[in-house]
Write a protein that holds these residues in place. Structure first.
Motif, PDB file in Angstrom:
ATOM      1  N   GLU A  56       0.626  -1.057  -0.233  1.00 61.88           N
ATOM      2  CA  GLU A  56      -0.183  -0.334   0.427  1.00 61.88           C
ATOM      3  C   GLU A  56       0.998   1.296  -0.120  1.00 61.88           C
ATOM      4  OE1 GLU A  56      -2.838   0.718   3.334  1.00 61.88           O
ATOM      5  OE2 GLU A  56      -3.817  -2.183   3.104  1.00 61.88           O
ATOM      6  N   PRO A  57       0.360   2.165  -0.597  1.00 60.86           N
ATOM      7  CA  PRO A  57       1.242   3.442  -0.398  1.00 60.86           C
ATOM      8  C   PRO A  57       0.948   3.889   0.546  1.00 60.86           C
ATOM      9  CG  PRO A  57      -1.166   4.321  -1.630  1.00 60.86           C
ATOM     10  CD  PRO A  57      -1.301   2.331  -1.493  1.00 60.86           C
ATOM     11  N   GLU A  58       1.506   4.933   0.716  1.00 63.18           N
ATOM     12  CA  GLU A  58       1.715   6.243   2.169  1.00 63.18           C
ATOM     13  C   GLU A  58       1.434   5.179   3.403  1.00 63.18           C
ATOM     14  OE1 GLU A  58       1.392   9.401   2.516  1.00 63.18           O
ATOM     15  OE2 GLU A  58       2.110   9.409   1.076  1.00 63.18           O
ATOM     16  N   GLN A  77      -1.394   3.660   6.849  1.00 64.63           N
ATOM     17  CA  GLN A  77      -2.718   4.576   6.678  1.00 64.63           C
ATOM     18  C   GLN A  77      -3.463   3.561   7.756  1.00 64.63           C
ATOM     19  OE1 GLN A  77      -3.534   6.212   2.645  1.00 64.63           O
ATOM     20  NE2 GLN A  77      -2.803   4.136   1.918  1.00 64.63           N
ATOM     21  N   PRO A  78      -4.852   4.432   8.467  1.00 64.35           N
ATOM     22  CA  PRO A  78      -5.277   3.701   9.062  1.00 64.35           C
ATOM     23  C   PRO A  78      -6.850   2.949   8.262  1.00 64.35           C
ATOM     24  CG  PRO A  78      -5.709   5.804   9.364  1.00 64.35           C
ATOM     25  CD  PRO A  78      -4.298   5.379   8.537  1.00 64.35           C
ATOM     26  N   LYS A  79      -7.491   2.396   8.641  1.00 61.22           N
ATOM     27  CA  LYS A  79      -9.007   1.712   8.018  1.00 61.22           C
ATOM     28  C   LYS A  79      -9.758   3.232   8.166  1.00 61.22           C
ATOM     29  CE  LYS A  79     -10.246  -1.853   7.250  1.00 61.22           C
ATOM     30  NZ  LYS A  79     -10.463  -1.895   5.933  1.00 61.22           N
ATOM     31  N   ASP A  80     -10.589   3.325   7.264  1.00 66.17           N
ATOM     32  CA  ASP A  80     -11.110   4.682   6.680  1.00 66.17           C
ATOM     33  C   ASP A  80     -12.792   4.270   5.678  1.00 66.17           C
ATOM     34  OD1 ASP A  80     -12.632   7.097   5.790  1.00 66.17           O
ATOM     35  OD2 ASP A  80     -10.875   7.973   5.575  1.00 66.17           O
ATOM     36  N   LYS A  83     -13.009   6.534   2.864  1.00 68.26           N
ATOM     37  CA  LYS A  83     -12.340   5.948   1.404  1.00 68.26           C
ATOM     38  C   LYS A  83     -12.192   4.815   1.248  1.00 68.26           C
ATOM     39  CE  LYS A  83      -9.316  10.338   3.503  1.00 68.26           C
ATOM     40  NZ  LYS A  83      -8.380  10.840   4.166  1.00 68.26           N
ATOM     41  N   GLU A  84     -12.168   4.033   1.138  1.00 69.50           N
ATOM     42  CA  GLU A  84     -12.207   2.606   0.780  1.00 69.50           C
ATOM     43  C   GLU A  84     -13.611   2.848  -0.498  1.00 69.50           C
ATOM     44  OE1 GLU A  84     -10.995  -0.659   3.975  1.00 69.50           O
ATOM     45  OE2 GLU A  84     -10.864   1.390   5.570  1.00 69.50           O
ATOM     46  N   THR A  85     -14.060   2.664   0.337  1.00 76.03           N
ATOM     47  CA  THR A  85     -15.101   3.499  -1.553  1.00 76.03           C
ATOM     48  C   THR A  85     -15.018   3.528  -2.159  1.00 76.03           C
ATOM     49  OG1 THR A  85     -17.101   3.412   0.139  1.00 76.03           O
ATOM     50  CG2 THR A  85     -17.380   3.652  -1.888  1.00 76.03           C
ATOM     51  N   TRP A  86     -14.052   4.345  -2.114  1.00 70.57           N
ATOM     52  CA  TRP A  86     -13.147   4.702  -3.710  1.00 70.57           C
ATOM     53  C   TRP A  86     -12.265   4.697  -4.509  1.00 70.57           C
ATOM     54  CZ3 TRP A  86     -15.865   8.405  -6.293  1.00 70.57           C
ATOM     55  CH2 TRP A  86     -17.306   9.644  -5.721  1.00 70.57           C
ATOM     56  N   TYR A  89      -9.649  -0.694  -0.323  1.00 68.81           N
ATOM     57  CA  TYR A  89      -9.534  -1.827   0.953  1.00 68.81           C
ATOM     58  C   TYR A  89      -7.850  -1.566   1.202  1.00 68.81           C
ATOM     59  CZ  TYR A  89     -13.604  -4.196   0.401  1.00 68.81           C
ATOM     60  OH  TYR A  89     -15.197  -4.735  -0.412  1.00 68.81           O
ATOM     61  N   ARG A  90      -8.352  -1.045   2.444  1.00 74.97           N
ATOM     62  CA  ARG A  90      -6.847  -0.744   3.555  1.00 74.97           C
ATOM     63  C   ARG A  90      -6.410  -2.013   4.286  1.00 74.97           C
ATOM     64  NH1 ARG A  90      -6.980   5.854   5.279  1.00 74.97           N
ATOM     65  NH2 ARG A  90      -6.860   6.310   3.502  1.00 74.97           N
ATOM     66  N   CYS A  91      -5.351  -2.002   5.043  1.00 73.36           N
ATOM     67  CA  CYS A  91      -4.771  -3.012   5.670  1.00 73.36           C
ATOM     68  C   CYS A  91      -5.239  -2.389   7.144  1.00 73.36           C
ATOM     69  CB  CYS A  91      -3.446  -3.549   5.466  1.00 73.36           C
ATOM     70  SG  CYS A  91      -3.229  -4.736   7.222  1.00 73.36           S
ATOM     71  N   GLY A  92      -4.996  -1.356   7.439  1.00 73.08           N
ATOM     72  CA  GLY A  92      -5.041  -1.120   8.565  1.00 73.08           C
ATOM     73  C   GLY A  92      -3.836  -1.608  10.029  1.00 73.08           C
ATOM     74  N   ILE A  93      -3.753  -0.381  10.994  1.00 71.36           N
ATOM     75  CA  ILE A  93      -3.252  -0.528  11.655  1.00 71.36           C
ATOM     76  C   ILE A  93      -3.507  -1.760  12.519  1.00 71.36           C
ATOM     77  CG2 ILE A  93      -2.296   0.806  13.780  1.00 71.36           C
ATOM     78  CD1 ILE A  93      -3.659   3.333  12.834  1.00 71.36           C
ATOM     79  N   GLU A  94      -5.007  -2.247  12.818  1.00 62.80           N
ATOM     80  CA  GLU A  94      -4.283  -3.292  13.979  1.00 62.80           C
ATOM     81  C   GLU A  94      -3.727  -4.602  12.694  1.00 62.80           C
ATOM     82  OE1 GLU A  94      -4.226  -4.713  16.603  1.00 62.80           O
ATOM     83  OE2 GLU A  94      -4.224  -1.962  17.457  1.00 62.80           O
ATOM     84  N   ALA A  95      -4.083  -4.962  11.610  1.00 59.15           N
ATOM     85  CA  ALA A  95      -4.156  -6.190  10.853  1.00 59.15           C
ATOM     86  C   ALA A  95      -2.609  -5.596  10.420  1.00 59.15           C
ATOM     87  CB  ALA A  95      -4.683  -6.263   9.655  1.00 59.15           C
TER      88      ALA A  95
END
Length: 438
Positions: A56-58, A77-80, A83-86, A89-95
């Protein structure tokens, strides 16, 4: 087919052994804008991916073996959901922590706050000052602030050292898992070349051949082209990085195809040249035989312990002697090579490292005088060529080029693995002997 998480962990551990009391920082690749608000497909930075597998970027990866609690730190990048709709999906911090083995993960927005904790007891910062000028300034500003307080604390990074000389030798020697990925990339690349040779005919446009090649890449699970595909007919083959691919193929044309598939970010890189109508002219055949001889003799020099430049030097000797025999060069072989009077016909080196990058990480020379020796696990290309452009200008004192030779461009390229005892041609599934391609 993927690299196992345990291998990423081993890579990180090896890196941290090398940096000792330092802290290493790696930044993900930036997103790139195609036009207006449309972005190119994201492609992760190869160093970052080699150490993390995170795509993932950022994101920023920090390695601090001296830290009391955290040795591998990820900022992502945290889950959002909105924004993920556009944008996906992001992995997120915990994952990120659970899936990628980080000791701790933070939001990328916390980087400036948290990073000093992993730098203040380091003896140096390991970071490659690359093309991301903004992030370069971020790292430099942290270092300057720590240096300003160094006299009062007595600890902190007193230098910034480039990560490339540490990480890139690791990347140069491929693991068994990496070789599986590379073989898959090369097998798909080979299938695409063979499909193109079956498909092409006089009257097709170069872009139609390109479409068949890149369709084959995707059809077999590849990400897509490892680099812009070169489909060069006629004199276009004399342009080394020709990518317009818009000419209509004519009778008596040679077609040079330089194309490779990217599979899991590992890359194939193959070039073949063949007559579209199945018949070489006399001049085309003479040049093809010469390039093929140079390639085969160069490949024989790929073996452990040989200096990197040896296969190039052999290729140059064969090509120059052949051009002398054909009357396209004149004079003493050694003098022509020393004075580089062959360069109008052959202006590039005979190969490069291959892996996560098409021109992969790693040095070619140990120092000013000595070339890096080939080692088992190295993967490289061998790709001699001869290019007799329509407007070619011979070197001083060399003969003018008769019209019948002009417009011929030929390159033959294979991907080679250095083994314990010699070499393995990883792209042998694509024919190159004359009786196999006509």
């Amino acid at each position: 087919m993927t690299i196992d998480s345990s291998e990423y962990r081993q890579r990180r551990e090896k890196l941290m052994q090398k940096i000792g009391q330092g802290t290493a920082i790696f930044r993900s690749a930036p997103t790139a804008v195609m036009h207006n608000d449309v972005e190119y497909i994201f492609r992760q930075d190869s160093d970052f991916f080699y150490l993390t597998g995170f795509n993932e970027p950022e994101a920023v990866a920090v390695f601090a073996p001296h830290h009391e609690e955290h040795h591998f730190i990820l900022f992502v990048q945290p889950k959002d959901p909105e924004k993920e709709t556009w944008t996906g999906y992001r992995c997120g911090i915990e994952a990120a922590k659970e899936k990628y083995g980080a000791d701790i993960a933070y939001s990328i927005t916390e980087l400036n706050e948290k990073l000093p904790d992993y730098l203040k007891k380091a003896d140096r910062i390991y970071y490659h000052l690359g093309r991301d000028k903004h992030f370069n300034e971020v790292i430099l500003s942290h270092w300057q602030r720590l240096m300003a307080t160094y006299p009062k604390r007595g600890t902190g990074p007193i230098a910034i050292e480039d990560t490339n000389p540490i990480l890139h030798p690791m990347r140069q020697v491929k693991s068994a898992s990496e070789l599986k990925m590379l073989r898959q990339a090369m097998d798909i690349s080979a299938a695409a070349h063979n499909r193109a040779r079956e498909f092409v005919k006089v009257g097709h446009y170069e872009y139609q051949i390109q479409a068949e090649i890149e369709h084959t890449f995707k059809l077999h699970g590849g990400i897509g082209p490892a680099y812009p595909s070169i489909v060069a007919s006629g004199s276009n083959a004399c342009i080394l990085h020709y990518i317009e691919n818009n000419r209509q193929i004519q009778e008596n044309d040679l077609l040079l195809i330089d194309a490779g598939c990217s599979y899991g970010y590992y890359n194939g890189d193959i070039t073949r040249t063949f007559p579209v109508n199945g018949k070489f002219t006399g001049e085309q055949k003479a040049i093809y035989e010469l390039v093929l001889e140079a390639q085969l003799k160069a490949i024989e020099e790929v073996k452990p312990g040989n200096p990197y430049n040896e296969f190039h030097d052999i290729a140059v000797c064969v090509l120059v002697q052949g051009l002398i025999d054909l009357g396209l060069l004149k004079g003493d072989l050694e003098e022509i090579i020393k004075e580089e009077k062959y360069k109008p016909f052959y202006m590039h080196k005979t190969g490069h490292w291959l892996g996560l990058d098409v021109h992969d990480a790693g040095v070619y020379k140990k120092d000013e005088e000595n070339w890096h020796p080939l080692l088992p696990g190295h993967v490289l290309t061998v790709e001699p060529g001869i290019y007799i452009g329509k407007d070619i200008k011979p070197a001083e004192g060399q003969p003018e080029i008769p019209e019948r030779w002009r417009g011929i461009g030929i390159r033959i390229e294979d991907d080679i693995l250095v083994t314990e005892t010699g070499y393995e041609v990883l792209t042998s599934a694509v024919p190159k002997a004359i009786d196999e391609i006509i």
